[in-house]
Design an enzyme around this catalytic site. Structure first.
Site, PDB file in Angstrom:
ATOM      1  N   TRP A   2     -19.874  16.612   9.473  1.00 46.65           N
ATOM      2  CA  TRP A   2     -19.121  16.111   8.458  1.00 46.65           C
ATOM      3  C   TRP A   2     -19.211  17.036   7.198  1.00 46.65           C
ATOM      4  O   TRP A   2     -20.629  17.246   6.571  1.00 46.65           O
ATOM      5  CB  TRP A   2     -19.180  14.622   8.042  1.00 46.65           C
ATOM      6  CG  TRP A   2     -18.436  13.831   8.833  1.00 46.65           C
ATOM      7  CD1 TRP A   2     -17.435  14.279   9.729  1.00 46.65           C
ATOM      8  CD2 TRP A   2     -18.563  12.329   8.745  1.00 46.65           C
ATOM      9  NE1 TRP A   2     -17.009  13.027  10.432  1.00 46.65           N
ATOM     10  CE2 TRP A   2     -17.704  11.852   9.795  1.00 46.65           C
ATOM     11  CE3 TRP A   2     -19.321  11.521   8.136  1.00 46.65           C
ATOM     12  CZ2 TRP A   2     -17.487  10.656  10.210  1.00 46.65           C
ATOM     13  CZ3 TRP A   2     -19.161   9.962   8.385  1.00 46.65           C
ATOM     14  CH2 TRP A   2     -18.166   9.508   9.421  1.00 46.65           C
ATOM     15  N   LYS A  49     -14.480  17.944  10.131  1.00 44.32           N
ATOM     16  CA  LYS A  49     -15.555  17.852  10.809  1.00 44.32           C
ATOM     17  C   LYS A  49     -15.771  19.431  11.544  1.00 44.32           C
ATOM     18  O   LYS A  49     -14.833  19.772  12.423  1.00 44.32           O
ATOM     19  CB  LYS A  49     -15.269  16.941  12.114  1.00 44.32           C
ATOM     20  CG  LYS A  49     -16.521  16.093  12.661  1.00 44.32           C
ATOM     21  CD  LYS A  49     -16.305  14.752  13.345  1.00 44.32           C
ATOM     22  CE  LYS A  49     -17.605  14.203  13.370  1.00 44.32           C
ATOM     23  NZ  LYS A  49     -17.848  12.949  14.240  1.00 44.32           N
ATOM     24  N   THR A 104       0.938  -1.297   0.139  1.00 46.04           N
ATOM     25  CA  THR A 104       0.033  -0.063  -0.149  1.00 46.04           C
ATOM     26  C   THR A 104       1.011   1.335  -0.021  1.00 46.04           C
ATOM     27  O   THR A 104       2.070   1.165   0.270  1.00 46.04           O
ATOM     28  CB  THR A 104      -0.853  -0.183   1.100  1.00 46.04           C
ATOM     29  OG1 THR A 104       0.012  -0.109   2.325  1.00 46.04           O
ATOM     30  CG2 THR A 104      -1.788  -1.209   1.450  1.00 46.04           C
ATOM     31  N   GLU A 120      -5.623  -3.028  -1.697  1.00 43.88           N
ATOM     32  CA  GLU A 120      -6.063  -4.316  -0.965  1.00 43.88           C
ATOM     33  C   GLU A 120      -7.281  -5.262  -1.814  1.00 43.88           C
ATOM     34  O   GLU A 120      -7.677  -6.277  -1.101  1.00 43.88           O
ATOM     35  CB  GLU A 120      -6.744  -3.936   0.443  1.00 43.88           C
ATOM     36  CG  GLU A 120      -5.758  -3.649   1.284  1.00 43.88           C
ATOM     37  CD  GLU A 120      -5.284  -2.162   1.234  1.00 43.88           C
ATOM     38  OE1 GLU A 120      -5.544  -1.342   0.023  1.00 43.88           O
ATOM     39  OE2 GLU A 120      -4.844  -1.325   2.370  1.00 43.88           O
TER      40      GLU A 120
HETATM   41  P1  AMP Z   1      -4.520   2.356  -3.275  1.00 46.74           P
HETATM   42  O1  AMP Z   1      -4.421   1.379  -2.533  1.00 46.74           O
HETATM   43  O2  AMP Z   1      -3.167   3.152  -3.460  1.00 46.74           O
HETATM   44  O3  AMP Z   1      -4.902   2.262  -4.808  1.00 46.74           O
HETATM   45  O4  AMP Z   1      -5.695   3.469  -2.610  1.00 46.74           O
HETATM   46  C1  AMP Z   1      -6.941   3.305  -2.548  1.00 46.74           C
HETATM   47  C2  AMP Z   1      -7.743   4.315  -2.253  1.00 46.74           C
HETATM   48  O5  AMP Z   1      -7.703   5.448  -3.171  1.00 46.74           O
HETATM   49  C3  AMP Z   1      -9.089   4.142  -1.821  1.00 46.74           C
HETATM   50  O6  AMP Z   1      -9.212   3.662  -0.565  1.00 46.74           O
HETATM   51  C4  AMP Z   1      -9.833   5.527  -2.099  1.00 46.74           C
HETATM   52  O7  AMP Z   1      -9.607   6.209  -0.856  1.00 46.74           O
HETATM   53  C5  AMP Z   1      -9.176   5.974  -3.169  1.00 46.74           C
HETATM   54  N1  AMP Z   1      -9.678   5.848  -4.511  1.00 46.74           N
HETATM   55  C6  AMP Z   1      -9.379   4.806  -5.251  1.00 46.74           C
HETATM   56  N2  AMP Z   1     -10.170   4.971  -6.321  1.00 46.74           N
HETATM   57  C7  AMP Z   1     -10.855   5.801  -6.023  1.00 46.74           C
HETATM   58  C8  AMP Z   1     -12.212   6.582  -7.120  1.00 46.74           C
HETATM   59  N3  AMP Z   1     -12.433   6.203  -8.167  1.00 46.74           N
HETATM   60  N4  AMP Z   1     -12.512   7.691  -6.213  1.00 46.74           N
HETATM   61  C9  AMP Z   1     -12.287   8.065  -5.006  1.00 46.74           C
HETATM   62  N5  AMP Z   1     -11.213   7.670  -4.390  1.00 46.74           N
HETATM   63  C10 AMP Z   1     -10.679   6.545  -5.059  1.00 46.74           C
END
Ligand code: AMP
Length: 541
Positions: free
Chosen positions: A443, A438, A182, A329
């Site tokens: 929110w 917040k 991650t 994940e």
């Molecule tokens: P990663 O593991 O680096 O791909 O990050 C995942 C996170 O990216 C998710 O938990 C979201 O917060 C954000 N994310 C991924 N796709 C989107 C989307 N289409 N719109 C908004 N946030 C997104």
């Protein structure tokens, strides 16, 4: 009674045999650092994957060993994607945008034994090599031409020594195939270990017509790096389908990408919003200069696609955006924003609202959202809570057992995304839980404010974050990047937002920035903005 069907393992080995049997002549195109195009075929890639498996075996790679990659998107990276899991080792994609010390941490944590590194990235590699004692061999892909330096092995020479067939073992589908870490903007990055089964099922789900709809007739451009959640599984989905693959190498600027899309007749491309914001601005400058008539879908994910981006492409250039949500994940595809049956009859604005949401779950991914006590919330499109997911390509734990608090006792993964869910199953992200604002106990959705700001003609990009406030605890502040030659006053921006939001949602301050700070995977890095401008409202008093 048990079924009487074959228990045929869902492994990536099949991708190789299928490609060799059915798609030997299908093309793979890769852009080199010097911008020349390298053309090869599936047949050659399968043969070279076998050579790589032979070479790695000779170098002592054993089942379960981690083989790291530090590479751009190109055909050799794809060879590792295929050969390493099929030989029963685990491919570990390193994120080349991280700080060298972070890459070292991740490589040490995964105990990588061999690394495949692009010659063009050797400078970066040398900055952390000494900090990864588990590394026994370094294979250098000569993407920039020239010899491999002392103490490393030339990838091409090693492959040339080997046979182009390999006796792949019969694997259990639960065997690990790939590790992705991650991006870890809070705490250390955590390893997500994809299995063959999760990767295969994910690739098949991605190919479904209501997902990415990948087919043999596609020409696919994964702009998303292969170190970011397996390039969202796009290379695997493409390879399984027999689609032509177009790999951009290190050239991810709008002009290079648009030229590549036009010359290779790309039908489907996938990348984060930043990439597409740049491409839209380029197309807007001179709409007639580029022929993107081959493109049927541009997949946008990784962070929220602003509605203005979706309409901008559609209305000004006839280009279709598919918005998708996922996480490292979740292998990573979780939800995808297509219109459900009957929704094309809705007014344009209501359709756009659905398409700009994160969409509904792809088959076998299940979604729910919960409050702070873990109580499941109503699917009313209004109540906000943390999104939880489960499914066959959702992580059940992290490598090394870290982050156990992200997994619930009843088998769900806590995403950390704050969302609403509606009756039709559409997920709408209002914030990342660490980015929520917040104000006086209420929110405020930074994502909603950002999307509205980005629909203002002077605003190229906007990131809204929490500023500390004496009375309300937190109040929104907006960082904006102006479009070339344009700007607006605070009052104009507020008037624009006031059309959509209650008064208490409107930002208390605006700051103009040259660029919104980003994470290594192109998401807004709001912690940096909070660090820099978080006390702005206190000092205003
Ligand atoms: P990663 O593991 O680096 O791909 O990050 C995942 C996170 O990216 C998710 O938990 C979201 O917060 C954000 N994310 C991924 N796709 C989107 C989307 N289409 N719109 C908004 N946030 C997104």
């Amino acid at each position: 009674m048990l079924g009487r069907m074959m228990s045929f393992p869902l492994t990536l080995t099949h991708f190789l045999s299928r490609a060799a049997a059915l798609f030997p002549d299908t093309e793979i195109v890769a852009v080199r650092p010097n911008k020349t195009l390298h053309r090869t075929t599936y047949g050659a890639t399968v043969a070279r994957a076998a050579r790589l498996a032979n070479a790695l075996t000779r170098l002592g790679v054993k089942p379960g060993d981690r083989v790291a990659t530090l590479c751009w998107n190109h055909e050799a990276h794809l060879e590792a994607y295929l050969a390493v899991p099929a030989m029963c080792a685990v491919v570990h994609t390193l994120n080349l945008r991280l700080h060298p010390s972070e890459i070292a941490y991740i490589a040490r944590h995964a105990e990588d034994t061999v690394i495949i590194v692009d010659q063009s990235l050797l400078g970066l590699f040398e900055k952390f090599r000494a900090e990864v004692p588990s590394l026994r061999h370094v294979l250098v892909v000569p993407d920039a031409g020239g010899p491999a330096p002392e103490g490393t092995l030339d990838y091409e020479r090693e492959l040339a020594k080997e046979r182009d067939t390999f006796d792949y073992p019969t694997l259990s589908e639960d065997q690990a195939a790939m590790i992705c870490y991650t991006s870890g903007t809070t705490g250390n990055p955590k390893g997500v270990v994809y299995s063959h089964r999760s990767t295969v099922l994910h690739a098949m789900a991605a190919c479904m017509a209501d997902a990415l709809g990948v087919s043999e007739s596609d020409n696919i451009l994964p702009v998303v790096p292969m170190f970011h959640a397996a390039a969202w599984g796009v290379p695997y989905a493409g390879f399984l389908s027999g689609a032509k693959l177009v790999m951009p190498g290190p050239h991810l600027d709008p002009a290079s990408l648009v030229a590549l899309m036009a010359s290779e007749r790309v039908t489907l491309a996938a990348g984060v919003p930043t990439i597409w914001i740049g491409i839209l601005a380029l197309l807007d400058k001179d709409p007639k200069a580029h022929d993107l008539s081959s493109v049927r879908s541009m997949v946008i994910g990784g962070s929220a696609a602003p509605p203005s981006l979706i309409t901008g492409f559609a209305e000004r250039h006839g280009l279709h955006v598919t918005h998708a949500w996922g996480m490292t994940e979740t292998n990573p595809l979780g939800t995808l924003a297509r219109l459900r049956r009957g929704m094309t009859a809705l007014p344009a604005e209501a359709q756009l609202e659905k398409r700009a949401s994160q969409g509904y779950a792809v088959p076998f991914v299940e979604t729910r959202h919960v409050d702070e006590a873990g109580k499941v919330l109503p699917r009313d499109g209004a109540t906000m809570g943390e999104l939880e997911v489960r499914g066959p390509w959702v992580a059940a734990s992290y490598f090394g057992g870290e982050g156990a608090d992200r997994f619930t006792s009843d088998g769900w993964f806590k995403t950390g995304d704050v969302v609403t869910l509606d009756l039709h199953g559409y997920v709408k992200i209002t914030d990342r839980s660490k980015d929520v604002i917040k104000s006086g106990g209420e929110w405020i959705s930074s994502v909603a404010l950002e999307n509205a700001l980005m629909s203002h003609p002077a605003v190229l990009e906007a990131a809204v974050f929490a500023g500390r406030h004496e009375k309300w605890d937190e109040r929104p502040i907006a960082a904006v990047v102006w479009r070339e030659g344009k700007s607006a006053t605070d009052e104009e921006l507020t008037a624009h937002l006031a059309k959509h939001f209650a008064k208490y949602w409107l930002p208390d301050a605006y700051v103009a920035v040259a660029q919104v700070p980003r994470t290594s995977t192109g998401k807004f890095l709001k912690s940096k903005l909070r660090e820099q401008y978080g006390d702005l409202l206190l000092s205003k008093k």
